[in-house]
Design an enzyme around this catalytic site. Structure first.
Site, short mmCIF file in Angstrom:
data_model
loop_
_atom_site.label_atom_id
_atom_site.label_comp_id
_atom_site.label_asym_id
_atom_site.label_seq_id
_atom_site.Cartn_x
_atom_site.Cartn_y
_atom_site.Cartn_z
N GLY A 12 -33.84 9.95 15.62
CA GLY A 12 -32.68 10.42 15.31
C GLY A 12 -32.69 10.39 13.85
O GLY A 12 -31.94 10.03 13.37
N LYS A 65 -28.56 11.32 39.28
CA LYS A 65 -28.15 11.74 38.28
C LYS A 65 -27.36 12.37 37.58
O LYS A 65 -26.54 11.69 36.98
CB LYS A 65 -29.21 13.42 37.77
CG LYS A 65 -28.89 14.43 35.80
CD LYS A 65 -30.16 13.98 35.49
CE LYS A 65 -29.46 14.53 34.51
NZ LYS A 65 -30.40 15.58 34.49
N MET A 90 -33.55 13.84 25.40
CA MET A 90 -34.92 14.73 25.89
C MET A 90 -34.17 15.05 27.45
O MET A 90 -35.11 14.87 28.10
CB MET A 90 -35.60 14.10 25.76
CG MET A 90 -36.53 14.05 24.23
SD MET A 90 -36.65 16.06 23.71
CE MET A 90 -38.52 16.44 24.89
N HIS A 109 -32.58 22.88 18.58
CA HIS A 109 -33.43 22.87 18.50
C HIS A 109 -34.42 23.31 17.89
O HIS A 109 -34.49 24.60 16.68
CB HIS A 109 -33.50 24.21 19.86
CG HIS A 109 -34.80 24.15 20.33
ND1 HIS A 109 -35.24 23.26 21.14
CD2 HIS A 109 -36.09 25.50 20.56
CE1 HIS A 109 -36.55 24.42 22.08
NE2 HIS A 109 -36.84 24.97 21.42
C1 GRF Z 1 -35.57 17.73 16.42
O1 GRF Z 1 -36.78 18.58 16.29
C2 GRF Z 1 -34.69 18.56 17.10
O2 GRF Z 1 -34.82 20.45 17.25
C3 GRF Z 1 -35.18 18.19 18.71
O3 GRF Z 1 -35.51 16.86 19.21
C4 GRF Z 1 -35.90 17.23 17.90
C5 GRF Z 1 -35.89 15.68 17.57
O4 GRF Z 1 -35.63 15.01 16.06
N1 GRF Z 1 -33.87 19.01 20.05
P1 GRF Z 1 -34.63 13.54 15.54
O5 GRF Z 1 -34.45 12.57 16.78
O6 GRF Z 1 -33.11 13.87 15.04
O7 GRF Z 1 -35.36 12.77 14.26
#
Ligand code: GRF
Length: 188
Positions: A12, A65, A90, A109
């Site tokens: 997060g 889903k 995810m 990403h």
């Molecule tokens: C980040 O690197 C984002 O780009 C990817 O997942 C990671 C999440 O990190 N989709 P966080 O939970 O915001 O620390």
């Protein structure tokens, strides 16, 4: 002012960067909801700190889903959410979310798309030996990291940088790029 929801599954840090920017007036939005699919994710603790409502749902508690996403959409509609920002969520968004929020779901990403799609973008780029790393912000469609690109930024590999150093640099860049991009989107 626009209402937004943020979806995350893990640490997060991007969520926190957005909350902090909103608190400091860099962006001006109502962060109405965190949607999280992992009961023990640290992002939930961060949401508590900012007093943000959290909807924690496990896909396995639903028959499908579609049912899982419908439960999310129901709360999003009640809260009149305008935009959804994915920050380390995810799961792939499926038809129920996509059709209800067409063009309104945005993802970050940690690689320069279309290279290094998927869950291990930084590690894959590092192992490939790229000399320029980057971050991409894009609209979400039915594919994996395949939607229209909104913004990108880069960092150069410096000789000797470990994977941990690269990760740290990328996350710092993410926090700045996501906040700046969200600001632009919300002002459109
Ligand atoms: C980040 O690197 C984002 O780009 C990817 O997942 C990671 C999440 O990190 N989709 P966080 O939970 O915001 O620390």
């Amino acid at each position: 002012m626009k209402n937004i929801a943020i979806f995350g599954s893990g640490n997060g840090s991007n969520f926190e960067a957005i909350c902090e920017a909103n608190k400091n007036g860099i962006i001006k939005t109502n962060i109405k909801l965190l949607v999280c699919d992992k009961k023990k994710a640290f992002i939930i603790e961060r949401a508590k700190k900012y007093g943000i409502e959290t909807l924690v749902l496990s896909l396995k508690d639903f028959a499908s889903k579609a049912d899982y996403e419908q439960a999310i959409v129901n709360r999003l509609k009640e809260l009149e959410i305008d935009y959804i920002f994915l920050a380390g969520y995810m799961k792939i968004c499926s038809n129920v979310l996509l059709s209800n929020y067409k063009g309104k779901i945005i993802n970050i990403h940690p690689a320069l798309l279309p290279s290094f799609k998927g869950a291990h973008g930084i590690l894959d780029a590092y192992n490939y030996g790229v000399k320029v790393f980057g971050v991409t912000i894009h609209y979400v469609d039915e594919g994996i990291d395949s939607g229209k690109i909104i913004a990108q930024d880069i960092i150069n590999y410096e000789d000797g940088d470990s994977i941990e150093i690269v990760e740290e640099k990328i996350h710092k860049l993410e926090h700045v790029l996501y906040v700046n991009t969200i600001k632009k989107i919300l002002e459109e």
